[in-house]
Scaffold this active site. Structure first.
Site, mmCIF file in Angstrom:
data_model
loop_
_atom_site.group_PDB
_atom_site.id
_atom_site.type_symbol
_atom_site.label_atom_id
_atom_site.label_comp_id
_atom_site.label_asym_id
_atom_site.label_seq_id
_atom_site.Cartn_x
_atom_site.Cartn_y
_atom_site.Cartn_z
ATOM 1 N N LYS A 57 49.324 44.514 32.032
ATOM 2 C CA LYS A 57 50.177 45.361 33.198
ATOM 3 C C LYS A 57 48.990 46.003 34.288
ATOM 4 O O LYS A 57 49.426 46.298 35.274
ATOM 5 C CB LYS A 57 50.760 46.807 32.405
ATOM 6 C CG LYS A 57 51.705 46.475 31.686
ATOM 7 C CD LYS A 57 52.108 47.810 30.962
ATOM 8 C CE LYS A 57 52.995 47.552 29.489
ATOM 9 N NZ LYS A 57 52.911 48.643 28.750
ATOM 10 N N GLY A 58 47.908 46.018 33.796
ATOM 11 C CA GLY A 58 46.855 46.484 34.630
ATOM 12 C C GLY A 58 46.671 46.005 35.976
ATOM 13 O O GLY A 58 46.491 46.803 37.091
ATOM 14 N N GLU A 84 43.252 39.781 37.683
ATOM 15 C CA GLU A 84 43.137 40.658 36.674
ATOM 16 C C GLU A 84 42.899 42.160 37.480
ATOM 17 O O GLU A 84 42.370 42.149 38.498
ATOM 18 C CB GLU A 84 41.837 40.283 35.785
ATOM 19 C CG GLU A 84 42.074 39.733 34.401
ATOM 20 C CD GLU A 84 42.803 40.869 33.515
ATOM 21 O OE1 GLU A 84 43.280 41.723 33.787
ATOM 22 O OE2 GLU A 84 42.211 40.733 32.275
ATOM 23 N N ASP A 89 35.183 43.083 32.096
ATOM 24 C CA ASP A 89 34.366 43.792 31.262
ATOM 25 C C ASP A 89 33.568 42.954 30.462
ATOM 26 O O ASP A 89 32.605 42.445 30.991
ATOM 27 C CB ASP A 89 35.262 45.049 30.489
ATOM 28 C CG ASP A 89 34.292 45.943 29.825
ATOM 29 O OD1 ASP A 89 33.709 46.280 30.164
ATOM 30 O OD2 ASP A 89 34.934 46.246 28.590
ATOM 31 N N ASP A 112 45.090 52.129 33.093
ATOM 32 C CA ASP A 112 45.540 52.895 32.281
ATOM 33 C C ASP A 112 44.453 53.528 31.166
ATOM 34 O O ASP A 112 43.332 52.743 30.916
ATOM 35 C CB ASP A 112 46.789 52.607 31.705
ATOM 36 C CG ASP A 112 46.320 51.630 30.126
ATOM 37 O OD1 ASP A 112 45.397 50.705 30.365
ATOM 38 O OD2 ASP A 112 46.812 51.916 29.141
ATOM 39 N N ARG A 131 48.340 54.891 35.522
ATOM 40 C CA ARG A 131 48.410 53.665 36.040
ATOM 41 C C ARG A 131 48.843 54.014 37.549
ATOM 42 O O ARG A 131 48.591 53.488 38.662
ATOM 43 C CB ARG A 131 49.518 52.757 35.618
ATOM 44 C CG ARG A 131 49.006 52.115 34.230
ATOM 45 C CD ARG A 131 49.957 51.225 33.812
ATOM 46 N NE ARG A 131 49.884 50.574 32.374
ATOM 47 C CZ ARG A 131 48.882 50.000 31.880
ATOM 48 N NH1 ARG A 131 48.039 49.400 32.673
ATOM 49 N NH2 ARG A 131 48.917 49.702 30.622
HETATM 50 P P1 5GP Z 1 37.263 42.093 28.699
HETATM 51 O O1 5GP Z 1 38.363 41.255 27.973
HETATM 52 O O2 5GP Z 1 36.931 41.771 30.004
HETATM 53 O O3 5GP Z 1 36.380 43.100 27.838
HETATM 54 O O4 5GP Z 1 38.417 43.335 29.188
HETATM 55 C C1 5GP Z 1 39.247 43.239 30.119
HETATM 56 C C2 5GP Z 1 40.455 44.110 29.822
HETATM 57 O O5 5GP Z 1 39.990 45.333 29.139
HETATM 58 C C3 5GP Z 1 41.109 44.689 31.216
HETATM 59 O O6 5GP Z 1 41.903 43.855 31.756
HETATM 60 C C4 5GP Z 1 41.454 46.093 31.000
HETATM 61 O O7 5GP Z 1 42.741 45.829 30.661
HETATM 62 C C5 5GP Z 1 40.470 46.513 29.975
HETATM 63 N N1 5GP Z 1 39.528 47.357 30.547
HETATM 64 C C6 5GP Z 1 38.203 47.038 30.517
HETATM 65 N N2 5GP Z 1 37.416 48.019 31.029
HETATM 66 C C7 5GP Z 1 38.432 48.923 31.544
HETATM 67 C C8 5GP Z 1 38.277 50.263 32.047
HETATM 68 O O8 5GP Z 1 36.948 50.666 32.590
HETATM 69 N N3 5GP Z 1 39.317 50.935 32.263
HETATM 70 C C9 5GP Z 1 40.606 50.552 31.934
HETATM 71 N N4 5GP Z 1 41.634 51.483 31.998
HETATM 72 N N5 5GP Z 1 40.676 49.268 31.042
HETATM 73 C C10 5GP Z 1 39.554 48.562 31.182
#
Ligand code: 5GP
Length: 185
Positions: A48-49, A104, A108, A164, A170
């Site tokens: 949803k982000g 996206e 992260d 979120d 959100r």
């Molecule tokens: P990754 O797979 O790259 O580690 O993480 C991606 C997902 O993690 C993002 O789509 C998001 O949902 C969540 N995420 C990563 N960092 C943050 C952050 O600082 N805040 C929030 N709310 N979600 C995050």
């Protein structure tokens, strides 16, 4: 919503104001419009982000684009990724020979997007590019380059403008760092 809202009180700082977000999304839309001139990209919103960013971004792209939605597992009530990616909602139609853009909210570790890239690459897209509102390059575990992003941010847990914590925040119209006191006890 104004800055007296209790949601604002849970932020330790505001990183990007509504105006800064709007300007960055507009500039990104113009870039994509130039780069995809003559094409009809299929833009995939990762729920949803990315939903708020996505609906603003597509209105800044002057191309006959099409939209689709996918949902994958999220952090839940945590601020650190489990590294485990689960597909919750798949696309409704094929993407063969399409110019695909995955949209996206934030990258992260890179695990979510590299999982999606692998999945969509196996379905015969003509091209796949990655778009993210925010990028945290210092946190990368999987090598992955984001083709288009609005802002690179330091290692902090951020909320707002679609992002979120435990499904809340959100609807904050800014992006801010969530005060650790909110999740530390
Ligand atoms: P990754 O797979 O790259 O580690 O993480 C991606 C997902 O993690 C993002 O789509 C998001 O949902 C969540 N995420 C990563 N960092 C943050 C952050 O600082 N805040 C929030 N709310 N979600 C995050």
């Amino acid at each position: 919503m104004n800055e007296n809202s209790p949601m604002y009180q849970d932020l330790s700082s505001v990183l990007y104001s509504t105006e800064e977000l709007r300007a960055a999304v507009r500039a990104l839309g113009e870039r994509i419009t130039q780069d995809y001139r003559g094409k009809s990209p299929l833009m995939i919103c990762i729920l949803k982000g990315a939903s708020l960013f996505f609906t603003d971004l597509i209105r800044e792209i002057d191309l006959p684009l099409e939209i689709e939605f996918m949902a994958i597992s999220s952090y839940g009530a945590r601020t650190v990724s489990s590294g485990e990616v689960r597909l919750i909602k798949d696309l409704d139609r094929p993407i063969e020979n399409r110019d695909v853009m995955i949209v996206e909210d934030i990258v992260d570790s890179g695990k979510t997007l590299s999982y999606l890239m692998r999945l969509l690459n196996s379905r015969g897209a003509k091209s796949i590019r990655l778009v993210s509102l925010l990028d945290k390059p210092s946190r990368r575990v999987v090598p992955l380059t984001v083709d288009y992003s609005c802002f690179q941010i330091p290692d902090a847990f951020v909320v707002g403008y679609g992002l979120d914590y435990d499904e809340k925040y959100r609807n904050l119209p800014v992006v801010g760092v969530l005060d650790p006191k909110v999740y530390s006890n």
